[in-house]
Design a protein around this motif. Sequence first.
Motif, PDB file in Angstrom:
ATOM      1  N   ARG A  24      29.721-103.822  99.328  1.00  0.00           N
ATOM      2  CA  ARG A  24      29.852-104.151  97.860  1.00  0.00           C
ATOM      3  C   ARG A  24      28.233-104.710  97.604  1.00  0.00           C
ATOM      4  NH1 ARG A  24      35.352-107.431  96.975  1.00  0.00           N
ATOM      5  NH2 ARG A  24      36.526-105.603  96.144  1.00  0.00           N
ATOM      6  N   ALA A  25      27.611-105.459  98.504  1.00  0.00           N
ATOM      7  CA  ALA A  25      26.445-105.832  98.279  1.00  0.00           C
ATOM      8  C   ALA A  25      25.373-104.618  98.185  1.00  0.00           C
ATOM      9  CB  ALA A  25      26.044-106.918  99.566  1.00  0.00           C
ATOM     10  N   ALA A  26      25.627-103.772  99.269  1.00  0.00           N
ATOM     11  CA  ALA A  26      24.665-102.747  99.400  1.00  0.00           C
ATOM     12  C   ALA A  26      24.825-101.865  97.984  1.00  0.00           C
ATOM     13  CB  ALA A  26      24.922-101.849 100.509  1.00  0.00           C
ATOM     14  N   PHE A  27      26.075-101.527  97.565  1.00  0.00           N
ATOM     15  CA  PHE A  27      26.201-100.794  96.487  1.00  0.00           C
ATOM     16  C   PHE A  27      25.822-101.327  95.365  1.00  0.00           C
ATOM     17  CE2 PHE A  27      27.985 -97.753  99.447  1.00  0.00           C
ATOM     18  CZ  PHE A  27      27.915 -96.606  98.882  1.00  0.00           C
ATOM     19  N   LEU A  28      26.420-102.517  95.064  1.00  0.00           N
ATOM     20  CA  LEU A  28      26.275-103.232  93.667  1.00  0.00           C
ATOM     21  C   LEU A  28      25.095-104.136  93.384  1.00  0.00           C
ATOM     22  CD1 LEU A  28      29.960-104.277  93.177  1.00  0.00           C
ATOM     23  CD2 LEU A  28      28.848-102.032  92.480  1.00  0.00           C
ATOM     24  N   ASP A  29      24.711-104.847  94.763  1.00  0.00           N
ATOM     25  CA  ASP A  29      23.545-105.855  94.540  1.00  0.00           C
ATOM     26  C   ASP A  29      22.486-105.327  94.871  1.00  0.00           C
ATOM     27  OD1 ASP A  29      25.599-107.448  93.869  1.00  0.00           O
ATOM     28  OD2 ASP A  29      25.787-108.376  95.795  1.00  0.00           O
ATOM     29  N   GLY A  30      22.184-104.131  95.593  1.00  0.00           N
ATOM     30  CA  GLY A  30      20.978-103.509  95.858  1.00  0.00           C
ATOM     31  C   GLY A  30      20.476-104.052  97.196  1.00  0.00           C
ATOM     32  N   ALA A  31      21.154-104.955  97.919  1.00  0.00           N
ATOM     33  CA  ALA A  31      20.619-105.236  99.316  1.00  0.00           C
ATOM     34  C   ALA A  31      20.374-104.223 100.514  1.00  0.00           C
ATOM     35  CB  ALA A  31      21.706-106.393  99.832  1.00  0.00           C
ATOM     36  N   THR A  32      19.407-104.725 101.142  1.00  0.00           N
ATOM     37  CA  THR A  32      19.001-103.776 102.194  1.00  0.00           C
ATOM     38  C   THR A  32      19.751-104.426 103.452  1.00  0.00           C
ATOM     39  OG1 THR A  32      17.187-105.136 102.837  1.00  0.00           O
ATOM     40  CG2 THR A  32      16.681-103.325 101.074  1.00  0.00           C
ATOM     41  N   TYR A  33      19.784-103.226 104.544  1.00  0.00           N
ATOM     42  CA  TYR A  33      20.315-103.901 105.681  1.00  0.00           C
ATOM     43  C   TYR A  33      19.833-105.135 106.363  1.00  0.00           C
ATOM     44  CZ  TYR A  33      22.319 -99.314 106.692  1.00  0.00           C
ATOM     45  OH  TYR A  33      23.351 -98.034 106.553  1.00  0.00           O
ATOM     46  N   ALA A  34      18.461-105.121 106.138  1.00  0.00           N
ATOM     47  CA  ALA A  34      17.847-106.508 106.720  1.00  0.00           C
ATOM     48  C   ALA A  34      18.144-107.678 105.831  1.00  0.00           C
ATOM     49  CB  ALA A  34      16.364-106.219 106.484  1.00  0.00           C
ATOM     50  N   GLU A  35      18.337-107.521 104.482  1.00  0.00           N
ATOM     51  CA  GLU A  35      18.775-108.569 103.544  1.00  0.00           C
ATOM     52  C   GLU A  35      20.338-109.179 103.927  1.00  0.00           C
ATOM     53  OE1 GLU A  35      15.871-107.742  99.590  1.00  0.00           O
ATOM     54  OE2 GLU A  35      17.977-106.746  99.827  1.00  0.00           O
ATOM     55  N   LEU A  36      20.895-108.035 104.127  1.00  0.00           N
ATOM     56  CA  LEU A  36      22.477-108.342 104.476  1.00  0.00           C
ATOM     57  C   LEU A  36      22.678-109.127 105.879  1.00  0.00           C
ATOM     58  CD1 LEU A  36      24.053-104.865 103.654  1.00  0.00           C
ATOM     59  CD2 LEU A  36      24.208-107.180 102.292  1.00  0.00           C
ATOM     60  N   ALA A  37      21.730-108.543 106.809  1.00  0.00           N
ATOM     61  CA  ALA A  37      21.945-109.163 108.315  1.00  0.00           C
ATOM     62  C   ALA A  37      21.386-110.627 107.972  1.00  0.00           C
ATOM     63  CB  ALA A  37      20.830-108.598 109.150  1.00  0.00           C
ATOM     64  N   GLU A  38      20.339-110.859 107.241  1.00  0.00           N
ATOM     65  CA  GLU A  38      19.684-112.420 107.172  1.00  0.00           C
ATOM     66  C   GLU A  38      20.838-113.326 106.395  1.00  0.00           C
ATOM     67  OE1 GLU A  38      15.998-114.672 105.237  1.00  0.00           O
ATOM     68  OE2 GLU A  38      16.205-112.698 105.169  1.00  0.00           O
ATOM     69  N   ARG A  39      21.452-112.650 105.559  1.00  0.00           N
ATOM     70  CA  ARG A  39      22.637-113.398 104.630  1.00  0.00           C
ATOM     71  C   ARG A  39      23.847-113.776 105.631  1.00  0.00           C
ATOM     72  NH1 ARG A  39      23.559-109.698  99.145  1.00  0.00           N
ATOM     73  NH2 ARG A  39      21.464-109.819  98.308  1.00  0.00           N
ATOM     74  N   ALA A  40      24.282-112.748 106.534  1.00  0.00           N
ATOM     75  CA  ALA A  40      25.165-112.929 107.380  1.00  0.00           C
ATOM     76  C   ALA A  40      24.958-113.432 108.797  1.00  0.00           C
ATOM     77  CB  ALA A  40      25.837-111.744 107.766  1.00  0.00           C
ATOM     78  N   GLY A  41      23.583-113.934 109.052  1.00  0.00           N
ATOM     79  CA  GLY A  41      23.096-114.599 110.201  1.00  0.00           C
ATOM     80  C   GLY A  41      23.344-113.730 111.317  1.00  0.00           C
ATOM     81  N   VAL A  42      23.570-112.498 111.376  1.00  0.00           N
ATOM     82  CA  VAL A  42      23.765-111.532 112.566  1.00  0.00           C
ATOM     83  C   VAL A  42      22.528-110.312 112.802  1.00  0.00           C
ATOM     84  CG1 VAL A  42      26.424-111.495 112.031  1.00  0.00           C
ATOM     85  CG2 VAL A  42      24.778-109.605 111.151  1.00  0.00           C
ATOM     86  N   PRO A  43      22.110-110.051 113.797  1.00  0.00           N
ATOM     87  CA  PRO A  43      21.104-109.039 114.263  1.00  0.00           C
ATOM     88  C   PRO A  43      21.268-107.727 113.230  1.00  0.00           C
ATOM     89  CG  PRO A  43      22.156-109.690 116.283  1.00  0.00           C
ATOM     90  CD  PRO A  43      23.061-110.122 115.145  1.00  0.00           C
ATOM     91  N   LEU A  44      20.163-107.182 112.983  1.00  0.00           N
ATOM     92  CA  LEU A  44      19.945-106.004 111.972  1.00  0.00           C
ATOM     93  C   LEU A  44      20.908-105.024 112.562  1.00  0.00           C
ATOM     94  CD1 LEU A  44      18.840-104.912 109.721  1.00  0.00           C
ATOM     95  CD2 LEU A  44      16.879-103.798 111.244  1.00  0.00           C
ATOM     96  N   ALA A  45      20.943-104.601 113.891  1.00  0.00           N
ATOM     97  CA  ALA A  45      21.814-103.547 114.415  1.00  0.00           C
ATOM     98  C   ALA A  45      23.162-103.743 114.296  1.00  0.00           C
ATOM     99  CB  ALA A  45      21.422-103.452 115.864  1.00  0.00           C
ATOM    100  N   THR A  46      23.423-105.231 114.256  1.00  0.00           N
ATOM    101  CA  THR A  46      25.060-105.322 114.081  1.00  0.00           C
ATOM    102  C   THR A  46      25.416-105.234 112.654  1.00  0.00           C
ATOM    103  OG1 THR A  46      24.885-107.288 115.696  1.00  0.00           O
ATOM    104  CG2 THR A  46      26.670-107.270 114.094  1.00  0.00           C
ATOM    105  N   MET A  47      24.636-105.501 111.704  1.00  0.00           N
ATOM    106  CA  MET A  47      24.662-105.235 110.422  1.00  0.00           C
ATOM    107  C   MET A  47      24.864-103.610 110.088  1.00  0.00           C
ATOM    108  SD  MET A  47      25.676-106.054 107.412  1.00  0.00           S
ATOM    109  CE  MET A  47      25.490-107.805 107.614  1.00  0.00           C
TER     110      MET A  47
END
Length: 203
Positions: free
Chosen positions: A161-184
Motif C-alpha cells: 500500500r505504501a509503495a502504490f499509494l504513498d509513493g514510498a521507495t524500498y529504502a524508505e519502507l525499510a527505514e520505516r520498518a527498521g529492517v534491512p533493504l534486502a529484507t524489505m
Amino acid sequence: MQESEPSGVGDVASPDTERRAALAAALAATGLRDGAAFRKVYQLTSAKLFGICLRICGERQAAEDVLQEVYLIIWRRAASFEPLRSSPITWLATIARNRAIDWRRANGHPLPPPPDAEPRAAVETADDAALADVAMIAREDAHHVHRCLATLDRGSRDAIRAAFLDGATYAELAERAGVPLATMKSRVRRGLLQLRKRMTDDL
C-alpha cells in the motif's frame, strides 16, 4: 483545369513524431488509470529507461529493482505530465534518472561521471516478469485489489500500500520498518506474488 493538390498531401509524419504522439497519448490515458495504456507506456519505453537505470546503478539487478519503482511512480504521477512543458520521454527519463541516483546515494555509491554516450548495455531490455505483477494490479478494479490486499499478512499489505499509494521507495519502507533493504525488497516481492495469486484465484 487540373485541380490543385490539397494542402498537406505527401506530408508524412516521421516515425519519431508518431512514436512521441503515441507515448503522449498513452501517458494521458495512464493518468486516467487505464491499465492497457500503462502497459503501452512500458512497451514503448522500458528499453530506454532500463538503459538509464543500468548506466547509473551499474548493476543489472539493482537496475531492474529501480526500474520497477520507476514504473510505480509513473503509474501514480502520469496525470501530472504536461506535454507542453516537455516531451514524454524526457519526463520519463528524468524520473528514471532521479530514482537511479537516489538508489546510488542510499547505497553509498558515488555518482558515475556523465558518459559521452550510453554503453552498449543500455539497449538491453528488462525482464518483463519484473513488472508482471505491477501491470496486473494496475489494470484491476481498485475494490478487487483492496479486497485481495486485506488477505495478506500485515507487513506485506502495508508495504504494498505504501509503495502504490504513498509513493514510498524500498529504502524508505525499510527505514520505516527498521529492517534491512534486502529484507524489505523480499517482503514486497513476496507480497506481490501472494497478491497476484489471490487476485487470480478470486476471478
